[in-house]
Design an enzyme around this catalytic site. Structure first.
Site, PDB file in Angstrom:
ATOM      1  N   ASP A  58       3.629   9.386  -0.727  1.00 47.74           N
ATOM      2  CA  ASP A  58       2.425   8.643  -0.315  1.00 47.74           C
ATOM      3  C   ASP A  58       2.184   7.534  -1.339  1.00 47.74           C
ATOM      4  OD1 ASP A  58       0.101   8.109   1.130  1.00 47.74           O
ATOM      5  OD2 ASP A  58      -0.514  10.206   1.198  1.00 47.74           O
ATOM      6  N   HIS A  81       0.817  -1.224   0.000  1.00 44.35           N
ATOM      7  CA  HIS A  81       0.000   0.000   0.000  1.00 44.35           C
ATOM      8  C   HIS A  81       0.846   1.268   0.000  1.00 44.35           C
ATOM      9  CE1 HIS A  81      -4.034  -1.815   0.754  1.00 44.35           C
ATOM     10  NE2 HIS A  81      -3.242  -2.843   0.974  1.00 44.35           N
TER      11      HIS A  81
HETATM   12  C1  GDG Z   1      -2.158   3.819   3.336  1.00 48.05           C
HETATM   13  C2  GDG Z   1      -1.118   4.478   2.426  1.00 48.05           C
HETATM   14  C3  GDG Z   1      -2.772   4.407   0.550  1.00 48.05           C
HETATM   15  C4  GDG Z   1      -8.617   9.894   7.951  1.00 48.05           C
HETATM   16  N1  GDG Z   1      -8.966  10.580   9.044  1.00 48.05           N
HETATM   17  C5  GDG Z   1     -10.113  10.043   9.494  1.00 48.05           C
HETATM   18  C6  GDG Z   1     -10.460   8.996   8.631  1.00 48.05           C
HETATM   19  N2  GDG Z   1      -9.527   8.928   7.686  1.00 48.05           N
HETATM   20  C7  GDG Z   1      -9.581   7.975   6.571  1.00 48.05           C
HETATM   21  C8  GDG Z   1      -9.731   8.673   5.239  1.00 48.05           C
HETATM   22  C9  GDG Z   1      -9.132   7.623   4.290  1.00 48.05           C
HETATM   23  C10 GDG Z   1      -8.086   6.942   5.156  1.00 48.05           C
HETATM   24  O1  GDG Z   1      -8.370   7.253   6.519  1.00 48.05           O
HETATM   25  C11 GDG Z   1      -6.691   7.451   4.866  1.00 48.05           C
HETATM   26  O2  GDG Z   1      -6.237   6.886   3.679  1.00 48.05           O
HETATM   27  P1  GDG Z   1      -4.970   7.419   2.915  1.00 48.05           P
HETATM   28  O3  GDG Z   1      -4.849   6.677   1.641  1.00 48.05           O
HETATM   29  O4  GDG Z   1      -5.125   8.881   2.696  1.00 48.05           O
HETATM   30  O5  GDG Z   1      -3.709   7.214   3.870  1.00 48.05           O
HETATM   31  P2  GDG Z   1      -3.065   6.029   4.810  1.00 48.05           P
HETATM   32  O6  GDG Z   1      -3.851   5.767   6.019  1.00 48.05           O
HETATM   33  O7  GDG Z   1      -1.647   6.457   5.013  1.00 48.05           O
HETATM   34  O8  GDG Z   1      -3.112   4.717   3.894  1.00 48.05           O
HETATM   35  C12 GDG Z   1      -1.808   5.303   1.345  1.00 48.05           C
HETATM   36  C13 GDG Z   1      -3.681   3.623   1.475  1.00 48.05           C
HETATM   37  O9  GDG Z   1      -2.948   2.916   2.483  1.00 48.05           O
HETATM   38  C14 GDG Z   1      -4.514   2.603   0.716  1.00 48.05           C
HETATM   39  O10 GDG Z   1      -3.738   1.752  -0.054  1.00 48.05           O
HETATM   40  O11 GDG Z   1      -3.551   5.227  -0.281  1.00 48.05           O
HETATM   41  O12 GDG Z   1      -0.845   5.858   0.470  1.00 48.05           O
HETATM   42  O13 GDG Z   1      -0.221   5.295   3.183  1.00 48.05           O
HETATM   43  O14 GDG Z   1     -10.101   6.686   3.917  1.00 48.05           O
HETATM   44  O15 GDG Z   1     -11.062   8.969   5.003  1.00 48.05           O
HETATM   45  N3  GDG Z   1     -11.587   8.262   8.770  1.00 48.05           N
HETATM   46  C15 GDG Z   1     -12.404   8.583   9.824  1.00 48.05           C
HETATM   47  N4  GDG Z   1     -12.104   9.562  10.713  1.00 48.05           N
HETATM   48  C16 GDG Z   1     -10.987  10.323  10.587  1.00 48.05           C
HETATM   49  O16 GDG Z   1     -10.748  11.232  11.400  1.00 48.05           O
HETATM   50  N5  GDG Z   1     -13.546   7.891   9.982  1.00 48.05           N
END
Ligand code: GDG
Length: 467
Positions: A376, A167
């Protein structure tokens, strides 16, 4: 022998985590696990029968060890002690692999005790998978915490078809080769039948590494050969559950939530938003600095611009995260001190995990979404913002170092290391002609819709079936 599942998913975390029951401190209830992996994978598995998910419950204390059913899946908990979590998760996973794979934005640490803990826990996960899988089942391993699992399974369960998806980014060999255990990790990854990455660049980095270490030879652009076996190595860019996000974003509660929010902020001309786990890779500090300088230079004013930053608590036992939190909170305080008005801070900072419906209301309230990571894997927040703009308004500012930039080329693309460039990009987003903004947003929405979470999972599993 137990019959076993036809598809075994294995990830560091189960899709749900134990949280203390607010009505009874001695008990717990289930909440959704944080992070992008669970957000994307859970909806994409909904259409599969006979799935088992092996993972840690994310909690030490009221430890759950019995398998249980949840959302039509068999969940198989792997228990970790506090010491094991420190070595495997806080140490090797988040102190070594996370910074190393994110372009060394912080210095990775190399400790033999962490590595021993990592091997031990990977073996424990592999044993749980071997126990859960039906003969000839498919196994889908996720992420940097579990890179050794395929190697261990090849010893004990050669009947299984095994695929791995990373990821996070995969670094160029010039960085990866610093890892003292580079040969062990690369060999274990080559024990998969399919190795999937977020972008073609990541896949090429891995192929170049494996060939360079003399562990594999190239069999064409997206295939390697090792020990007489073929391994597919290519990009499977992850998507979101676009349909559900777009649908929920249009619901009455979310729409009114968004307009109430803008009213509470004093109906500024521009609302800017950042939503991230509080992580040093995400560039939260750099976007705050850019915003602060634009206010100081009078290019933006606290009367017409407001920034909201949701920073979901994350890995708060790791020093670099404690430092980042202090830095971000100092910046927020300094900007509000200099530019806020009584009753109207110019930066609204929430170090909290909010319900997803609240995030949707924020996405709908925001004119400009700031996604500025230094590196990222993909960044699902960028895709969620795009999916939650039914009227095609809103501008996405996106770092060129997020995997999402490979697909979302109609965003305003920025280099987060170039502060002046970032400030110029923010101003161009703020002042964008609405017709151009809609044109860009339509194109972004088509991309996010086309490659959603289900398409991603299907294409990975189809590749696994074809091996
Ligand atoms: C890893 C990789 C890759 C965030 N704050 C809250 C919340 N979130 C949710 C968002 C989104 C998720 O968390 C974050 O996803 P990201 O992709 O932006 O980042 P990572 O957690 O670092 O994910 C990344 C991913 O895996 C998938 O392969 O894209 O590059 O680092 O869904 O909405 N959700 C809630 N409350 C929050 O305060 N409910």
């Amino acid at each position: 022998m137990k019959p076993g599942a036809q598809l075994v998913v294995v990830a560091n975390r189960l899709p749900v985590k134990q949280i203390p029951d607010p009505d009874n401190a001695a008990d717990f209830v289930w909440g959704v696990s944080p992070g992008g992996l669970v957000a994307a994978l859970t909806p994409s598995l909904a259409s599969y029968d006979d799935v088992a998910w092996v993972g840690w419950t994310g909690h030490i204390g009221v430890e759950m060890t019995e398998r249980f059913r949840h959302d039509n899946m068999e969940l198989i908990p792997v228990a970790l002690t506090e010491d094991e979590k420190e070595l495997h998760y806080d140490g090797m996973s988040n102190g070594t692999f996370w910074p190393l794979y994110h372009d060394k934005v912080r210095a990775p640490e190399f400790h033999r005790t962490w590595w021993d803990g990592y091997k031990l826990i990977n073996r424990r996960f592999a044993e749980a998978v071997a126990d859960a899988a039906a003969p000839n089942a498919r196994v889908w391993i996720h992420d940097y915490q579990l890179q050794l699992v395929a190697g261990l399974l090849r010893e004990t369960r050669p009947d299984l078809r095994v695929g791995f998806f990373l990821h996070i980014p995969f670094p160029p060999p010039e960085l990866f080769n610093q890892l003292p255990w580079r040969t062990e990790i690369t060999s274990a990854l080559l024990d998969n039948d399919v190795v999937g990455f977020q972008t073609p660049d990541d896949a090429e980095n891995f192929s170049r590494l494996a060939v360079g270490l003399g562990l594999a030879s190239s069999e064409g652009k997206w295939a390697l050969s090792a020990d007489g076996r073929s391994i597919e190595v290519r990009a499977f860019p992850i998507g979101i559950d676009e349909e559900t996000v777009a649908y929920k974003a249009k619901q009455h509660g979310v729409t009114t939530g968004a307009s109430d929010l803008r009213a509470q902020l004093g109906n500024p001309r521009v609302v800017m938003l950042g939503v991230d786990r509080l992580d040093y890779t995400k560039g939260i500090d750099v976007r705050l600095r850019a915003f602060g300088e634009l206010l100081a230079e009078g290019k933006l004013s606290s009367h017409d611009a407001t920034m909201i930053q949701v920073a979901e608590p994350s890995r708060d036992k790791v020093n670099a995260y404690v430092d980042l939190r202090e830095r971000v909170e100092r910046l927020v305080g300094a900007i509000n001190g200099a530019h806020g008005r009584l009753g109207f801070p110019v930066v609204h900072y929430l170090h909290q995990s909010r319900p997803f419906e609240d995030l949707l209301a924020l996405y709908r309230a925001a004119d400009v979404m700031l996604v500025t990571p230094f590196r990222d894997g993909m960044n699902l927040v960028a895709k969620e913002y795009v999916a939650s703009r039914p009227d095609e308004s809103g501008v996405l500012v996106l770092s060129e170092f997020a995997g999402a930039a490979t697909e979302l080329t109609d965003a305003v693309i920025v280099n987060p290391y170039d502060l002046n460039g970032l400030k110029a990009a923010i101003m161009s987003a703020v002042n964008m002609d609405p017709a151009e903004g809609r044109h860009r947003m339509r194109a972004l929405q088509a991309t996010v819709r086309h490659n959603d979470a289900v398409t991603w999972a299907r294409s990975f599993l189809a590749a696994l079936d074809a091996t």
